[in-house]
Design a protein around this motif. Structure first.
Motif, short mmCIF file in Angstrom:
data_model
loop_
_atom_site.label_atom_id
_atom_site.label_comp_id
_atom_site.label_asym_id
_atom_site.label_seq_id
_atom_site.Cartn_x
_atom_site.Cartn_y
_atom_site.Cartn_z
N LEU A 159 46.92 28.50 85.89
CA LEU A 159 45.73 28.00 85.20
C LEU A 159 45.65 28.47 83.76
O LEU A 159 45.24 27.70 82.87
CB LEU A 159 44.47 28.42 85.97
CG LEU A 159 44.19 27.67 87.26
CD1 LEU A 159 43.03 28.31 88.00
CD2 LEU A 159 43.92 26.21 86.99
N PRO A 175 38.57 25.48 79.97
CA PRO A 175 37.93 25.83 81.25
C PRO A 175 38.92 26.30 82.32
O PRO A 175 38.60 27.18 83.11
CB PRO A 175 37.25 24.53 81.68
CG PRO A 175 36.99 23.80 80.42
CD PRO A 175 38.16 24.14 79.54
N ASP A 176 40.12 25.72 82.32
CA ASP A 176 41.13 26.18 83.28
C ASP A 176 41.54 27.61 82.99
O ASP A 176 41.72 28.41 83.91
CB ASP A 176 42.36 25.26 83.25
CG ASP A 176 42.10 23.93 83.91
OD1 ASP A 176 41.09 23.80 84.62
OD2 ASP A 176 42.91 23.01 83.70
N PHE A 183 38.83 29.89 84.14
CA PHE A 183 38.83 30.02 85.60
C PHE A 183 39.97 30.93 86.06
O PHE A 183 39.82 31.70 87.01
CB PHE A 183 38.92 28.65 86.26
CG PHE A 183 38.73 28.68 87.74
CD1 PHE A 183 37.54 29.14 88.30
CD2 PHE A 183 39.73 28.26 88.59
CE1 PHE A 183 37.36 29.19 89.67
CE2 PHE A 183 39.56 28.30 89.96
CZ PHE A 183 38.38 28.76 90.50
N TYR A 197 38.76 34.34 85.57
CA TYR A 197 37.79 34.63 86.62
C TYR A 197 38.50 35.03 87.91
O TYR A 197 38.08 35.96 88.60
CB TYR A 197 36.89 33.41 86.85
CG TYR A 197 35.92 33.56 87.98
CD1 TYR A 197 34.78 34.34 87.83
CD2 TYR A 197 36.15 32.96 89.21
CE1 TYR A 197 33.89 34.50 88.88
CE2 TYR A 197 35.27 33.10 90.25
CZ TYR A 197 34.14 33.87 90.08
OH TYR A 197 33.27 34.04 91.11
N ILE A 198 39.57 34.33 88.24
CA ILE A 198 40.34 34.67 89.44
C ILE A 198 40.94 36.07 89.31
O ILE A 198 40.93 36.85 90.26
CB ILE A 198 41.44 33.61 89.70
CG1 ILE A 198 40.81 32.30 90.12
CG2 ILE A 198 42.41 34.09 90.77
CD1 ILE A 198 41.78 31.15 90.23
N SER A 203 46.26 32.08 88.93
CA SER A 203 45.68 32.41 87.62
C SER A 203 46.70 32.23 86.50
O SER A 203 46.35 31.78 85.41
CB SER A 203 45.12 33.82 87.62
OG SER A 203 46.16 34.76 87.80
N SER A 208 38.32 38.54 89.95
CA SER A 208 37.91 38.56 91.36
C SER A 208 38.92 39.28 92.24
O SER A 208 38.65 39.51 93.42
CB SER A 208 37.67 37.14 91.87
OG SER A 208 38.90 36.44 91.92
#
Length: 95
Positions: free
Chosen positions: A29, A36-37, A40, A43-44, A26, A47
């Protein structure tokens, strides 16, 4: 030295590895140049919360029931997941 590694369980080791890998991925990214990276990467990070919850529950169960009992249950869960993957593979071959 053995006393130090006595209370480790399957979910604890896999959870720690997942947290380290998720944090590294993460950060890489989110430092990228595209939006978008970066999303994401966020998002990681989000999660990783269920993984922290599983590790916390694992530590409570080890404290309450002991390392051997918790490991037996965790390996049973792992074998059940592997069995379900094998069944899915066989069913996909038939269909």
């Amino acid at each position: 030295m053995k006393k130090q590694f006595q209370n480790w369980t399957l979910f604890f080791i896999v959870g720690i590895i997942a947290i380290i890998a998720g944090l590294i991925t993460s950060v890489i990214l989110m430092n990228g140049s595209s939006a978008p990276d970066a999303l994401f990467g966020m998002y990681i990070l989000f999660s990783l919360m269920p993984i922290l919850l599983v590790i916390t529950i694992d530590r409570i169960l080890v404290w309450k029931f002991g390392n051997k009992n918790v490991n037996k249950v965790q390996f049973s869960i792992l074998l059940l997941i592997i069995l379900l993957w094998i069944i899915r593979f066989v069913v996909n071959l038939i269909i």
